[in-house]
Design a protein around this motif. Sequence first.
Motif, mmCIF file in Angstrom:
data_model
loop_
_atom_site.group_PDB
_atom_site.id
_atom_site.type_symbol
_atom_site.label_atom_id
_atom_site.label_comp_id
_atom_site.label_asym_id
_atom_site.label_seq_id
_atom_site.Cartn_x
_atom_site.Cartn_y
_atom_site.Cartn_z
ATOM 1 N N ASN A 339 0.972 -1.402 0.326
ATOM 2 C CA ASN A 339 0.023 -0.228 0.213
ATOM 3 C C ASN A 339 0.676 1.277 0.288
ATOM 4 O O ASN A 339 1.142 2.313 -0.587
ATOM 5 C CB ASN A 339 -0.804 0.578 1.068
ATOM 6 N N PHE A 340 1.983 1.164 1.111
ATOM 7 C CA PHE A 340 3.138 2.116 0.613
ATOM 8 C C PHE A 340 3.060 2.882 -0.728
ATOM 9 O O PHE A 340 3.708 3.710 -0.952
ATOM 10 C CB PHE A 340 4.092 2.502 1.779
ATOM 11 N N SER A 341 3.987 1.150 -1.576
ATOM 12 C CA SER A 341 4.822 1.614 -2.099
ATOM 13 C C SER A 341 3.544 2.218 -3.460
ATOM 14 O O SER A 341 4.357 2.615 -4.340
ATOM 15 C CB SER A 341 5.121 -0.189 -2.598
ATOM 16 N N ARG A 342 2.070 1.487 -3.508
ATOM 17 C CA ARG A 342 1.561 1.936 -4.106
ATOM 18 C C ARG A 342 1.003 3.749 -4.571
ATOM 19 O O ARG A 342 1.128 4.401 -5.326
ATOM 20 C CB ARG A 342 0.142 1.541 -4.445
ATOM 21 N N ALA A 343 1.653 4.066 -2.903
ATOM 22 C CA ALA A 343 0.648 5.369 -2.478
ATOM 23 C C ALA A 343 2.338 6.117 -3.178
ATOM 24 O O ALA A 343 2.024 7.889 -3.807
ATOM 25 C CB ALA A 343 0.146 5.715 -1.453
ATOM 26 N N PHE A 344 3.649 5.955 -2.350
ATOM 27 C CA PHE A 344 4.778 6.567 -3.194
ATOM 28 C C PHE A 344 5.210 7.195 -4.866
ATOM 29 O O PHE A 344 5.234 7.615 -5.060
ATOM 30 C CB PHE A 344 5.608 5.434 -2.490
ATOM 31 N N ARG A 345 4.080 5.715 -5.615
ATOM 32 C CA ARG A 345 3.820 5.613 -6.602
ATOM 33 C C ARG A 345 3.187 6.556 -7.494
ATOM 34 O O ARG A 345 3.936 7.186 -8.000
ATOM 35 C CB ARG A 345 4.677 4.556 -7.264
ATOM 36 N N LYS A 346 1.764 6.625 -6.666
ATOM 37 C CA LYS A 346 1.271 7.736 -7.065
ATOM 38 C C LYS A 346 1.742 9.080 -6.879
ATOM 39 O O LYS A 346 1.716 9.902 -7.955
ATOM 40 C CB LYS A 346 -0.207 7.557 -6.718
ATOM 41 N N TRP A 347 2.486 9.116 -5.508
ATOM 42 C CA TRP A 347 3.064 10.829 -5.787
ATOM 43 C C TRP A 347 4.281 11.018 -6.222
ATOM 44 O O TRP A 347 4.247 12.263 -6.795
ATOM 45 C CB TRP A 347 3.478 10.508 -3.778
ATOM 46 N N THR A 348 5.082 10.316 -6.663
ATOM 47 C CA THR A 348 6.398 10.747 -6.984
ATOM 48 C C THR A 348 6.098 10.017 -8.933
ATOM 49 O O THR A 348 7.545 10.863 -9.628
ATOM 50 C CB THR A 348 7.578 10.267 -6.098
ATOM 51 N N GLY A 349 5.773 9.250 -9.089
ATOM 52 C CA GLY A 349 6.124 8.469 -10.639
ATOM 53 C C GLY A 349 7.322 7.734 -9.930
ATOM 54 O O GLY A 349 7.933 6.406 -11.524
ATOM 55 N N LYS A 350 7.687 7.240 -9.077
ATOM 56 C CA LYS A 350 8.508 6.557 -9.076
ATOM 57 C C LYS A 350 8.496 5.686 -7.854
ATOM 58 O O LYS A 350 7.670 5.811 -6.590
ATOM 59 C CB LYS A 350 9.522 7.570 -8.815
ATOM 60 N N SER A 351 9.578 4.701 -7.522
ATOM 61 C CA SER A 351 8.968 3.512 -6.754
ATOM 62 C C SER A 351 10.321 3.897 -5.553
ATOM 63 O O SER A 351 10.526 5.267 -5.761
ATOM 64 C CB SER A 351 9.134 2.067 -6.920
#
Length: 368
Positions: A339-351
């Motif tokens: 869930n954190f990984s998906r959220a961070f990618r949504k925020w920044t476009g990166k893992s």
Amino acid sequence: MAITRSEKERQMLGLFLVPGVYMRVMAETVRQLGHNDRLLYEGLNFGPEDLKANDSRVFVTDAMIMAERALALAGKDGLSFMLARELRVTIHGTLGFAALTSPTFAGSLDSVRRYLQLRAPFLSMSQSETDDHVLVKLRTEIDAPGLYLFLAETVSATLILLTEQLLDRSDAEKRGFGLADGKLPGVTVRLGGPEPAYYRQFADQLPVRFEYDQPDELLMLPKALLDVRMRLADAEASQMARDECEFELQKALKEQGDLAMAVRNMLRMMPGPLPSLEAMAERFCVSSRTLKRRLAEKETSYREIVEAVLKDRAIQLLRYTNQSVSEIGYELGYGDLSNFSRAFRKWTGKSASEFREGGPDPAPEVGP
């Protein structure tokens, strides 16, 4: 800076100001313990003279700086317990008077719980019950781990000392709460962290036992203690004082100005996991529906503000710490790494791993 009532004050965030009298008493206590209290003011835009006015206020960030310096100077001398002894009921203004004149200890405790943020915006207090006990839990609203034990110890000791002083002793004895060997029966304070060396110096002077290395910071009180009368019980006077506290609270809330900014600033000071919409609405003394509506008027939502704060915090942790991605996700309140990984990618476009390895930073968050 120290603030007095003026046009400028109305532009400030009402719930991010600390009464100057608390900082003055803390400085005086540091001096009583043999240290140079002038060191507390270095680099700040106010001095001892500015804190003498009854209506002086200090930004919470400046208050934290002063507290950190005071702790460094006098913490090992038992500053927390010494300060608690100096914070007499009259220092707390209308809140102290509301507690002093409540018909019972239950009303006094309720006044402190509801209006604590007017005196200590960096702490909140919640209350729950078991079959036989009331649990009063303290929670810090700022991310200052080096100060938390000091704040919890000081506030707990202050509440306990005031309780012992303000209870009607004859009524307390009738209900089985007369002092036994100087202690209130059945009452304990539980704090995290190891027992400090100075505790033994103050243990016999405190009306309850403090227990350390506990999982939570809380006061344990027998339920029956809630029914004990206060020494100066006066229902009408207490209600008048509560009305004044309520007026002060609502005035502070109105002075928040941009509520979206106030919510965001408060969230930025809080440790994770961040509170729910309902918990934040209670903090601002409005319904969750009202908070949603007022944020919508600013073309944002509570979820958007929370995610902006989490994004900034995640970036800082990835950039400036050696914590693993999973540890950072957990610290931010994500129980599931995916869930954190998906959220961070949504925020920044990166893992998170790609971001840590390098590359340009995402656009800075400018707020809702």
